[in-house]
Motif scaffolding. Sequence first.
Motif, PDB file in Angstrom:
ATOM      1  N   ASN A  44       0.353  -1.442   0.196  1.00 31.59           N
ATOM      2  CA  ASN A  44       0.583   0.145   0.179  1.00 31.59           C
ATOM      3  C   ASN A  44       0.649   1.385  -0.668  1.00 31.59           C
ATOM      4  O   ASN A  44       0.195   2.319  -0.270  1.00 31.59           O
ATOM      5  CB  ASN A  44      -1.812  -0.089   1.321  1.00 31.59           C
ATOM      6  N   GLY A  54      -2.609  -3.011  -9.584  1.00 27.00           N
ATOM      7  CA  GLY A  54      -4.812  -3.073  -8.966  1.00 27.00           C
ATOM      8  C   GLY A  54      -4.732  -4.566  -8.796  1.00 27.00           C
ATOM      9  O   GLY A  54      -4.761  -5.033  -7.855  1.00 27.00           O
ATOM     10  N   HIS A  55      -4.504  -5.454  -9.813  1.00 23.87           N
ATOM     11  CA  HIS A  55      -5.058  -6.658  -9.857  1.00 23.87           C
ATOM     12  C   HIS A  55      -4.398  -7.546  -8.505  1.00 23.87           C
ATOM     13  O   HIS A  55      -4.322  -8.057  -7.140  1.00 23.87           O
ATOM     14  CB  HIS A  55      -3.992  -7.053 -10.583  1.00 23.87           C
ATOM     15  N   THR A  57      -3.002  -6.096  -5.727  1.00 25.26           N
ATOM     16  CA  THR A  57      -3.565  -5.349  -4.341  1.00 25.26           C
ATOM     17  C   THR A  57      -4.568  -6.072  -3.919  1.00 25.26           C
ATOM     18  O   THR A  57      -4.858  -6.201  -3.289  1.00 25.26           O
ATOM     19  CB  THR A  57      -3.808  -4.157  -4.156  1.00 25.26           C
ATOM     20  N   THR A  58      -5.469  -6.236  -4.877  1.00 26.83           N
ATOM     21  CA  THR A  58      -7.022  -6.622  -4.743  1.00 26.83           C
ATOM     22  C   THR A  58      -6.166  -7.945  -4.550  1.00 26.83           C
ATOM     23  O   THR A  58      -7.300  -8.457  -3.354  1.00 26.83           O
ATOM     24  CB  THR A  58      -7.998  -6.324  -6.525  1.00 26.83           C
ATOM     25  N   ARG A  59      -5.715  -8.950  -5.330  1.00 21.64           N
ATOM     26  CA  ARG A  59      -5.805 -10.717  -5.287  1.00 21.64           C
ATOM     27  C   ARG A  59      -5.105 -10.433  -3.186  1.00 21.64           C
ATOM     28  O   ARG A  59      -5.295 -11.675  -2.421  1.00 21.64           O
ATOM     29  CB  ARG A  59      -4.963 -10.992  -5.780  1.00 21.64           C
ATOM     30  N   GLN A  61      -5.496  -7.873  -0.968  1.00 19.76           N
ATOM     31  CA  GLN A  61      -6.370  -7.621   0.059  1.00 19.76           C
ATOM     32  C   GLN A  61      -7.056  -8.862   0.617  1.00 19.76           C
ATOM     33  O   GLN A  61      -8.318  -8.881   1.423  1.00 19.76           O
ATOM     34  CB  GLN A  61      -6.973  -6.297   0.133  1.00 19.76           C
ATOM     35  N   THR A  62      -8.346  -9.506  -0.884  1.00 25.50           N
ATOM     36  CA  THR A  62      -8.615 -11.039  -0.919  1.00 25.50           C
ATOM     37  C   THR A  62      -7.972 -11.782   0.141  1.00 25.50           C
ATOM     38  O   THR A  62      -8.822 -12.496   1.517  1.00 25.50           O
ATOM     39  CB  THR A  62      -9.014 -11.076  -2.260  1.00 25.50           C
TER      40      THR A  62
END
Length: 568
Positions: A44, A54-55, A57-59, A61-62
């Motif tokens: 972050n 972006g991909h 970061t999303t993964r 966080q998941t």
Amino acid sequence: MDIKTLHDAGFGNLTTAKTAFDTLATAFGQHVENWQHDVVDRLNHSEWTGTAAGHATTRIQTLHDELHAAQQEIGLISRALHDAAEGFAAAQAHLISALDDAKAQGLTVAPDGGITWDNDPNSLTFAGHGAPEHAKDIRDRISAALTEADHADRTISKRLAHFTTNASNATGLDSTVATNDTAAANALEQVPAAGTDPNSVQDWWNGLTDEQQRRMILNHPDQIGNLDGIPATGRDQANRINLQRSKDTLQRQLDALGPEPDMFSGGADSNGIPVKNSHYDDWKKQHDDLVDQMNGINAIEKRLNTPVDDAHPPTFLLGFDNAGHGHAIVAVNNPDTATNVSTYVPGTGARLGSISGDIDRSDAMVASANAANRKAGDFTTTTSSITWVGYDAPQNLVPQAADDTYAKNAEDKLHGFEVGLHATHQGNIANNTILGHSYGTTTIGYTMKDKGLPVDNVVLIASPGAGVDTARDLHIDPSHVYAAQSQADMIGMAGAVDPGGLADNFWDNLKGEYGFGDDDHHLIHGRQTTVPEFGANVLPTDPNAGHSDYWNNGSPTLAAMGQVIAGR
């Protein structure tokens, strides 16, 4: 579950497993923290941008959310194992206590639960003349302990199976699932709020082990005792605690009042009239209110402690508090196990202090229903009659009994109670009756009109009007609506006050003068329930019966009430 299995069971493995999951949860929590610090926070705060960032970061966080959910699930398994060990240990302790008492009383308990003893008075090991009673008590305690263990086994197995499924199909990694599971576990430790749907309350209660239920009763008797959806035995245990606490409080308040002061101050006014002591009226009102409630408590205690016989079935205290004029709900026989159940709602003047006579009426209705069953050759059907003083009833005829606000304010309470009877009953209630007297019929009528009640029959005794014009307005088959009113009952003089009722009465009186009146009549809370236009089945009465005489010995109305309650 059998005696040997429960007696010999060791719960060390459960405790060991609980400790292991605690250790795992702690270690896993540290791993989640490290992941947050070393991966999530660094990402972050990095300057990495673009589609790939972006991909990623999303993964990430998941994955973080999944790790956090897993940590929650691991902790919940630990809590379930703790509850399991506690529940089984309590059941085992109750079993061992019963077996120890059996040995001390000279009783021998076989592995299958059979109990024998030395019945020879000349023997050194003679168990005594009270052995049969002692054996019955021990047998009941052993059975209760085994049932408790079975309940704990089913309850905990269900919880652990849920977590096993979550782990095997990965639903436990879903943060929503973990949040819901945590909320459900927390809910087990919190008493549902008053007014909660009784079926939901019953589900909550059944999700507790017997030991957890006992703790709820001991720690929250004021909430448990008055909560619809709690079984009768649990409510009874809680309310006996509430009863004793209130009795102690009332006695302290009475003691604090001190002796009765003089009514007059000793002086006189200019006309020679004695001057009243300004403190006397306040003392008198407080004293009389406290004594009135104490009388009600003593009456309930007396009935609860009356030895059980054919004329005095066991009683259960399903509700109690001393707020205002006080409330109490007393069941003659257990409504959760009785074949037929009737709820009796008394009218004007109903309160804690006057409940003795209302309990007597419940006793009389159970006896009447039993007589109806015996006459039909049925000696096994059981009936429970419940005295429901669970609302604030009017305490005088004018102006309170003329006000329908008391009935409207009782609707939610009466509806919740009746729904709760079905939620806790073991199987379906064969025949469920709601029966009211005087203003109690108005309370029933308003509830049935506005909310409906899950009952098979409604009986309206000496009604000043049920708030409806016809039996069908009660949302029940009119053929199951019954009414009684003696021609000597002064309730028939409670004339209408609403414009519609006054107009109908005027028109009927006018028709009567010309010989074609039909005796249709409206009372203060609606059409008289015994006139043909109302549409109820009219029960027989003693023509000389007064307003409170329908439960007298030999009353034809009492016999008819018993037939309705018994489904005869």
